[in-house]
Design a protein around this motif. Structure first.
Motif, short mmCIF file in Angstrom:
data_model
loop_
_atom_site.label_atom_id
_atom_site.label_comp_id
_atom_site.label_asym_id
_atom_site.label_seq_id
_atom_site.Cartn_x
_atom_site.Cartn_y
_atom_site.Cartn_z
N THR A 1 -5.45 17.35 23.38
CA THR A 1 -4.39 16.94 24.32
C THR A 1 -4.67 17.47 25.72
OG1 THR A 1 -2.80 16.96 22.49
CG2 THR A 1 -1.91 16.95 24.72
N ARG A 2 -5.13 18.70 25.81
CA ARG A 2 -5.48 19.26 27.12
C ARG A 2 -6.55 18.41 27.79
NH1 ARG A 2 -9.56 24.08 27.98
NH2 ARG A 2 -10.90 22.25 28.02
N ILE A 3 -7.56 18.04 27.04
CA ILE A 3 -8.66 17.24 27.58
C ILE A 3 -8.16 15.87 28.02
CG2 ILE A 3 -10.81 16.06 26.95
CD1 ILE A 3 -11.41 18.54 25.18
N ALA A 4 -7.31 15.25 27.20
CA ALA A 4 -6.79 13.92 27.54
C ALA A 4 -5.96 13.96 28.81
CB ALA A 4 -5.95 13.39 26.37
N HIS A 5 -5.12 14.99 28.97
CA HIS A 5 -4.31 15.11 30.19
C HIS A 5 -5.20 15.32 31.42
CE1 HIS A 5 -0.50 14.92 28.27
NE2 HIS A 5 -0.54 16.11 27.70
N ILE B 1 -12.04 8.50 28.73
CA ILE B 1 -10.99 9.51 28.82
C ILE B 1 -10.99 10.37 27.57
CG2 ILE B 1 -8.49 9.88 28.96
CD1 ILE B 1 -8.33 7.27 30.59
N TYR B 2 -11.04 9.70 26.42
CA TYR B 2 -11.11 10.41 25.15
C TYR B 2 -11.73 9.48 24.11
CZ TYR B 2 -10.06 13.50 21.31
OH TYR B 2 -10.19 14.34 20.25
N ASP B 3 -12.91 9.85 23.62
CA ASP B 3 -13.57 9.05 22.60
C ASP B 3 -14.26 9.99 21.61
OD1 ASP B 3 -15.82 9.98 23.92
OD2 ASP B 3 -16.43 8.03 24.69
N GLU C 1 -18.26 16.77 21.39
CA GLU C 1 -18.89 17.71 22.31
C GLU C 1 -17.92 18.73 22.91
OE1 GLU C 1 -20.71 15.16 25.15
OE2 GLU C 1 -22.31 14.51 23.78
N GLN C 2 -16.66 18.33 23.09
CA GLN C 2 -15.72 19.22 23.77
C GLN C 2 -14.69 19.85 22.84
OE1 GLN C 2 -14.17 17.71 27.55
NE2 GLN C 2 -15.74 16.12 27.56
N VAL D 1 -15.29 24.62 16.28
CA VAL D 1 -15.73 24.78 14.89
C VAL D 1 -17.06 25.52 14.79
CG1 VAL D 1 -16.32 23.56 12.76
CG2 VAL D 1 -14.43 22.74 14.17
N LEU D 2 -18.03 25.11 15.62
CA LEU D 2 -19.35 25.70 15.51
C LEU D 2 -19.49 27.03 16.26
CD1 LEU D 2 -21.77 22.63 15.77
CD2 LEU D 2 -20.83 23.75 13.73
#
Length: 307
Positions: A162-166, A244-246, A252-253, A259-260
């Motif tokens: 959500t942060r990335i999308a905003h 925007i978000y895929d 990658e983000q 996780v890694l």
């Protein structure tokens, strides 16, 4: 694997510490101070909205950004159901209950700020927005993780997403006021994801099998909130096509850094057979996700290369 009451008890002190850190780090802000009310005007009865009505300080936005603004706002508007789900997982006592209520209060101002901006600037059709809100909130559809461990994982990934999308939406708007609103909201989301990310890291220490099983499940089935929004699939396609978000952004983000790197799933110790088998499936899923992300990036670069 620990059951929910045992895991909550084990992590009580961690929740207290992370809550104190959050309260010390977060800053007070006011939605109305970010809305350009001077661009607003009284509504005209029977008026049909058009793109020409928008006052974006000379900027123009495309359908993908409008889709993202609609989805982002309606996701925030569905807060009552998210609160219900998180409180059911965490309970309403002690640090857990205090966090849930604080998180809810902070999330509530996100919709205030975004909605105020959209109404003042008429960046999207207000009638369509309200009809979508009524449909979504009446449906009450939200992701509902089956276990507390899955809840920790999902919340960490979702808050970061959500942060990335905003932030991505704000960068593509061109309007300084719109950018300011989206960055302010994204700032809150970043603090929220840090709480859940570090809570999950602590849970790995006390329940490694349960958390790795939860990671595998959530990485495999993760979906952004918003599936109850009318036309969500089409909006999601536009949002993805615009970058925007895929799936590339998701890998990658979100998956790689959380996780890694942060949770360091490859090096978690103390796993039993169930955890080891889940980790093996998870690493295969991550490898597949990496290939998909690489193909998407190659395709995007090819489309940007002049003929």
């Amino acid at each position: 694997m620990l059951d929910a009451p045992a895991l909550l008890s084990e992590l009580e002190s961690t929740a207290e510490r992370l809550l104190e850190r959050h309260l010390a780090t977060s800053k007070e802000w006011f939605p109305h101070e970010h809305v350009p009310y001077g661009r607003g005007r009284d509504p005209v009865e029977g008026e049909v909205w058009s793109e020409d009505d928008a006052d974006l300080a000379g900027a123009t936005i495309d359908d993908a950004v409008r889709s993202s603004l609609l989805v982002n706002l309606l996701t925030e508007d569905n807060l009552p159901y998210y609160f219900r789900t998180v409180e059911q997982m965490f309970g309403d006592d002690g640090a857990w209950g205090t966090w849930v209520r604080r998180w809810t209060a902070e999330e509530g101002r996100h919709s205030m700020a975004i909605y105020g901006y959209l109404m003042a600037t008429r960046a999207i059709d207000p009638h369509h927005l309200e009809r979508c809100r009524m449909a979504q909130v009446s449906l009450g559809e939200t992701p509902s993780p089956e276990t507390l461990q899955q809840g920790f994982v999902y919340l960490a990934l979702q808050e970061l997403a959500t942060r990335i999308a905003h932030r991505s939406t704000g960068r593509m708007m061109g309007d300084p006021a719109g950018y300011d609103v989206m960055m302010r909201v994204a700032g809150d989301e970043n603090l929220h994801q840090l709480f859940y990310r570090d809570l999950a890291a602590a849970a790995i220490e006390v329940d490694p099998d349960g958390m790795v099983v939860a990671m595998e499940e959530q990485v495999r089935t993760f979906t952004m909130p918003g599936t109850g929004i009318p036309g969500f699939t089409e909006h999601a396609k536009k949002i993805a096509a615009a970058g925007i978000y895929d799936l590339s952004v998701h890998h990658e983000q979100i998956l790689v850094p959380v996780v890694l790197r942060t949770w360091d799933v490859e090096n978690i110790e103390g796993l039993g057979q169930t955890g080891e088998e889940a980790r093996e499936r998870l690493m295969k899923r991550m490898a597949k996700s990496e290939k998909v992300a690489r193909r998407l990036n190659e395709r995007r670069e090819a489309n940007l290369t002049p003929a």
